[in-house]
Design a protein around this motif. Structure first.
Motif, mmCIF file in Angstrom:
data_model
loop_
_atom_site.group_PDB
_atom_site.id
_atom_site.type_symbol
_atom_site.label_atom_id
_atom_site.label_comp_id
_atom_site.label_asym_id
_atom_site.label_seq_id
_atom_site.Cartn_x
_atom_site.Cartn_y
_atom_site.Cartn_z
ATOM 1 N N GLU A 1 0.847 -1.190 0.000
ATOM 2 C CA GLU A 1 0.000 0.000 0.000
ATOM 3 C C GLU A 1 0.888 1.248 0.000
ATOM 4 O OE1 GLU A 1 -3.108 -0.744 -0.191
ATOM 5 O OE2 GLU A 1 -3.248 -2.742 0.708
ATOM 6 N N ARG B 1 4.428 2.305 -9.624
ATOM 7 C CA ARG B 1 4.296 2.284 -8.163
ATOM 8 C C ARG B 1 5.659 2.498 -7.492
ATOM 9 N NH1 ARG B 1 -0.571 0.971 -6.007
ATOM 10 N NH2 ARG B 1 0.292 0.192 -4.041
ATOM 11 N N TYR C 1 -12.285 -1.585 -10.505
ATOM 12 C CA TYR C 1 -11.697 -0.746 -9.454
ATOM 13 C C TYR C 1 -12.124 0.705 -9.659
ATOM 14 C CZ TYR C 1 -8.539 -4.595 -8.216
ATOM 15 O OH TYR C 1 -8.026 -5.801 -7.810
ATOM 16 N N LEU D 1 -5.313 3.231 -5.030
ATOM 17 C CA LEU D 1 -6.104 2.431 -5.979
ATOM 18 C C LEU D 1 -6.018 2.978 -7.396
ATOM 19 C CD1 LEU D 1 -9.484 1.439 -4.276
ATOM 20 C CD2 LEU D 1 -7.671 -0.075 -5.046
ATOM 21 N N LEU E 1 -3.101 1.442 -9.463
ATOM 22 C CA LEU E 1 -3.132 0.041 -9.051
ATOM 23 C C LEU E 1 -1.917 -0.730 -9.540
ATOM 24 C CD1 LEU E 1 -4.920 -2.248 -7.754
ATOM 25 C CD2 LEU E 1 -5.750 -2.671 -10.071
ATOM 26 N N SER F 1 -2.613 -6.024 -7.886
ATOM 27 C CA SER F 1 -3.895 -6.709 -7.679
ATOM 28 C C SER F 1 -3.704 -8.218 -7.550
ATOM 29 C CB SER F 1 -4.851 -6.415 -8.843
ATOM 30 O OG SER F 1 -6.013 -7.227 -8.750
ATOM 31 N N VAL G 1 -7.653 0.057 -15.713
ATOM 32 C CA VAL G 1 -6.895 0.214 -14.464
ATOM 33 C C VAL G 1 -5.393 0.209 -14.767
ATOM 34 C CG1 VAL G 1 -8.616 -0.626 -12.840
ATOM 35 C CG2 VAL G 1 -7.188 -2.268 -14.053
#
Length: 406
Positions: A133, A165, A298, A311, A314, A318, A336
């Motif tokens: 997260e 990310r 999502y 989110l 993402l 996932s 997404v």
């Protein structure tokens, strides 16, 4: 304050994983990492809240499980005092006495890395971050982010899921980009797949038998049924689904009877709800083998730090989509980011802008198309998502971190 040193009770190197959330049996990626480390000769110890059952972990690997009451995790995370550090450390040392003293600590997410940092400051053991997260300062506060950023200052490395990310994690937690390695959230290993061409085969004791499902085709939705998963909109669309299709819903932690009734009232008569809270990710994997497509929508709600930008970006985080692909399930999902691009490139499913289009999609799709997409889903999993493809990179980082200490 002097650092406390431990000594090895054997020749193996040991990794301590600090997992305050404690849902490892529902986390296919974390289970996979623990399993890889165990198979590679590391003694793995998972420190988690008391509600985790040792049997649930031992099904997958030879890791040890150390448990503490949840209040000790909260104290060690929230109280920035020496007293709080000693509360956790004294209990940890007591429980580690019969195990190998760790040569590396891995903290999972914000609370895990804060606790790992504080343990490291007292023991000198190097530590690393496993990030699932990403919490953004603009959605929380400087006060909330400060302990997490401080805890990341001396990490040996961090694990994220994909370039985007990693970039965001680097920026939000002030981590040098070259310290971050990428391992997609993914279950480990292959499943023995059934033939889905006719859509009616059953496994003894499977969901078709247990829930008396007579429909020819099953679209399955697993994981959370919270607002961000668009479950209400998926259910509402079932009123117009083709007669041969039904929806099967399995909430990660199980749904209460009153919750099921509320959800049922929003849809048609072709919805089945799992009434079980499966205790193991393998139970869910077996369930996926009876389905024909997997649904994954999502929509960030921005109601808290988990459901906002975390989110929106993402990426490859996932576990739901990864589990679908591993089971050879074509995926129907909305746009997404990286996953929707991969699904489109590999022709492993269908991109639907919104759940209201599901009736049209299911009405149009043929058995032949499902069979092709199923093969492509497996191909995508093996080529891009399977944690085995990232094993060498992962072990190299862990070995380098552990060797510095030993």
């Amino acid at each position: 304050m002097a650092k406390i040193s431990g000594r090895f009770h054997g020749s193996k190197q040991s990794v301590l994983i600090v997992h305050p959330e404690g849902n490892i049996h529902y986390n296919p990626s974390l289970l996979g990492i623990v399993s890889i480390l165990s198979d590679s000769g590391y003694q793995v110890t998972v420190l988690a809240p008391v509600f985790i059952c040792k049997d649930e972990l031992s099904r997958h690997c030879s890791a040890n499980l150390l448990t503490l009451r949840g209040k000790y995790f909260r104290q060690a995370t929230e109280m920035n005092t020496l007293h709080a550090k000693w509360i956790l450390l004294s209990r940890l040392i007591h429980t580690l006495e019969k195990h190998i003293w760790p040569s590396l600590i891995i903290g999972v997410d914000r609370d895990g890395i804060i606790i790992s940092s504080r343990l490291s400051s007292l023991t000198g053991i190097p530590y690393a971050l496993l990030s699932y997260e990403i919490f953004f300062e603009c959605e929380t506060s400087q006060i909330f982010k400060r302990p997490e950023i401080e805890a990341c200052r001396k990490i040996k490395f961090a694990i994220s899921q994909d370039p985007k990310r990693s970039e965001l994690l680097s920026r939000e937690n002030h981590i040098s980009r070259d310290k971050i390695i990428e391992v997609p959230v993914s279950p480990r290993g292959r499943l023995i797949l059934r033939d889905r061409r006719h859509g009616t085969s059953e496994s003894k004791g499977g969901i078709r038998e247990r829930y008396q499902i007579k429909h020819q085709k099953i679209a399955i939705l697993v994981g959370s049924t919270d607002g961000w998963s668009m479950t209400n909109k998926i259910i509402a669309s079932t009123k117009d689904w083709p007669s041969k299709w039904c929806l099967f819903i399995h909430d990660r932690y199980g749904l209460r009877a009153e919750e099921i009734e509320k959800l049922k009232a929003r849809g048609g008569h072709n919805i089945y709800f799992s009434t079980e809270s499966f205790s193991d990710i393998d139970d869910v994997s077996t369930m996926l083998l009876e389905a024909d497509v997997g649904l994954a929508f999502y929509q960030p709600t921005y109601q808290n730090q988990w459901e906002g930008r975390n989110l929106k970006h993402l990426g490859l985080s996932s576990g739901k989509i990864a589990s679908y692909l591993r089971a050879g399930l074509p995926v129907i999902l909305n746009r997404v980011g990286q996953y929707s691009r991969l699904i489109r490139t590999y022709e492993a499913g269908i991109i639907s802008p919104r759940p209201s289009l599901l009736p049209c999609i299911l009405n149009r799709i043929t058995d032949h198309e499902l069979a092709i997409m199923s093969k492509n889903a497996l191909r995508l999993y093996q080529k891009k998502i399977n944690i085995e493809r990232h094993k060498k990179h992962l072990l190299k980082a862990i070995q380098a971190g552990a060797l510095r200490y030993s």
